[in-house]
Design an enzyme around this catalytic site. Structure first.
Site, mmCIF file in Angstrom:
data_model
loop_
_atom_site.group_PDB
_atom_site.id
_atom_site.type_symbol
_atom_site.label_atom_id
_atom_site.label_comp_id
_atom_site.label_asym_id
_atom_site.label_seq_id
_atom_site.Cartn_x
_atom_site.Cartn_y
_atom_site.Cartn_z
ATOM 1 N N TYR A 66 -32.275 -31.887 -125.616
ATOM 2 C CA TYR A 66 -31.820 -30.518 -125.879
ATOM 3 C C TYR A 66 -32.708 -29.835 -126.928
ATOM 4 O O TYR A 66 -32.598 -28.628 -127.142
ATOM 5 C CB TYR A 66 -30.361 -30.475 -126.372
ATOM 6 C CG TYR A 66 -29.351 -31.044 -125.406
ATOM 7 C CD1 TYR A 66 -29.690 -31.378 -124.099
ATOM 8 C CD2 TYR A 66 -28.030 -31.270 -125.804
ATOM 9 C CE1 TYR A 66 -28.754 -31.904 -123.224
ATOM 10 C CE2 TYR A 66 -27.093 -31.788 -124.931
ATOM 11 C CZ TYR A 66 -27.465 -32.110 -123.651
ATOM 12 O OH TYR A 66 -26.532 -32.639 -122.792
ATOM 13 N N HIS A 86 -28.802 -41.084 -121.862
ATOM 14 C CA HIS A 86 -28.557 -39.786 -121.202
ATOM 15 C C HIS A 86 -28.385 -39.912 -119.681
ATOM 16 O O HIS A 86 -27.428 -39.381 -119.113
ATOM 17 C CB HIS A 86 -29.715 -38.839 -121.526
ATOM 18 C CG HIS A 86 -29.354 -37.393 -121.459
ATOM 19 N ND1 HIS A 86 -29.962 -36.434 -122.212
ATOM 20 C CD2 HIS A 86 -28.435 -36.731 -120.722
ATOM 21 C CE1 HIS A 86 -29.441 -35.251 -121.948
ATOM 22 N NE2 HIS A 86 -28.509 -35.407 -121.041
#
Ligand code: NAP
Length: 279
Positions: A51, A109
């Protein structure tokens, strides 16, 4: 506003029943939005290396003045860092960007099965937990086969699996599996993002019946499923609204009507963990 309930994880640590998604909040505006979420009452911040906003999360936490132990900070190792040493280095780098000495929840992730290194990444998280650098460890986007493989290899069951979950994709099978394995289900894109069913009749009717917004109905549906949603909003009004979901209860008919929005392939962007490559 009613108090936020908590879940006790399989490692004994606690998570609030709703968290704050920070993607794609970045830069000064991003820091301000994350700070506003903390001021609204969120106590779980969900970030990830990919991110590119871990420093914003750390900065917002410092500006909030909140005691460190009152906020759960969660991050995620990207696919390119799955090899054992790379995973260890990746978490140290996350801590540096966050300006913290430990993470409260560290996830993998995506499994990226084509690389076939997620077992190594999991071994690294088990070691980092032993070393005290991460409190709870978990995964994201893992299927049953991926979960069973890491559990068998390490003997350690993830505390959390963060998966895509919203009314168009309710993940009944994965939720039942998590329940059997003692894994808490966390929901990404809990509103359904750009396909949020905010104008569907069943959601609108429930909102009217309870005097709440359609967004609150969707998030309340998560809570009653035992799913921990991490809605993102850049708007302080909607941030507060998304947290104010513990003062009403959907009936079982209302729950069923929202679940009936499920679609055969309700995934948002074809993010099938078996094939999705997220490095
Ligand atoms: N593990 C993974 O692979 C993965 C993948 C995707 C996402 N995530 C995580 O999940 C978090 C949330 O997912 P997401 O951002 O994709 O989707 P989401 O939370 O379902 O939806 C966010 C969108 O809904 C809007 N919104 C939020 N609350 C609303 C409300 N009450 N009424 C109307 N609209 C509302 C937001 O707009 P405004 O900002 O204008 O309010 C934003 O456009 C991310 O931030 C990230 O932390 C994880």
């Amino acid at each position: 506003m009613a108090e936020i309930p908590t879940y006790v994880l399989n490692d004994g640590h606690v998570l609030p029943a709703v968290g704050f998604g920070t993607y794609p909040l970045r830069g000064e505006d991003g820091t301000a939005a994350i700070l506003s979420a903390l001021e609204s009452g969120y106590r779980l911040l969900d970030t990830a290396v990919n991110y590119d906003n871990e420093s914003e999360v750390g900065e917002a936490l410092r500006r909030s003045g909140l005691p460190r132990d009152e906020v759960v900070v969660a991050s995620k190792i990207p696919g390119r860092h799955h090899a054992y040493d790379d995973a260890i280095t990746s978490v140290h780098a996350s801590l540096e960007r966050l300006g913290l000495d430990h993470l409260d929840l560290q996830l993998i992730h995506w499994p990226n099965p084509s690389r076939d290194l997620y077992v190594e990444a999991w071994r690294a998280l088990v070691q980092l937990q032993k070393d005290g650098l991460v409190r709870s460890i978990g995964v994201s986007n893992f299927t049953e086969a991926h979960l069973r493989r890491i559990i068998e290899d390490s003997g350690v069951t993830p505390a959390v699996n963060q998966v895509e979950l919203h009314p168009r994709f309710p993940q009944a099978r994965m939720r039942a599996l998590h329940e059997r394995l003692g894994i808490r289900t966390e929901a990404w894109s809990p509103m359904g993002k750009r396909r949020a069913p905010l104008e569907e009749a069943s959601v609108m009717q429930a909102a009217e019946a309870h005097g709440v917004t359609t967004g609150q109905v969707i998030l309340r549906w998560h809570v009653q499923l035992g799913s921990l949603p991490i809605p993102k909003s850049a708007d302080s009004g909607r941030q507060a609204e998304n947290l104010d979901i513990f003062g009403f209860e959907l009936s079982s008919d209302e729950m069923d009507a929202v679940s009936a929005l499920a679609e055969d392939d309700g995934r948002l962007f074809g993010g099938d963990p078996e094939t999705h490559e997220e490095l």
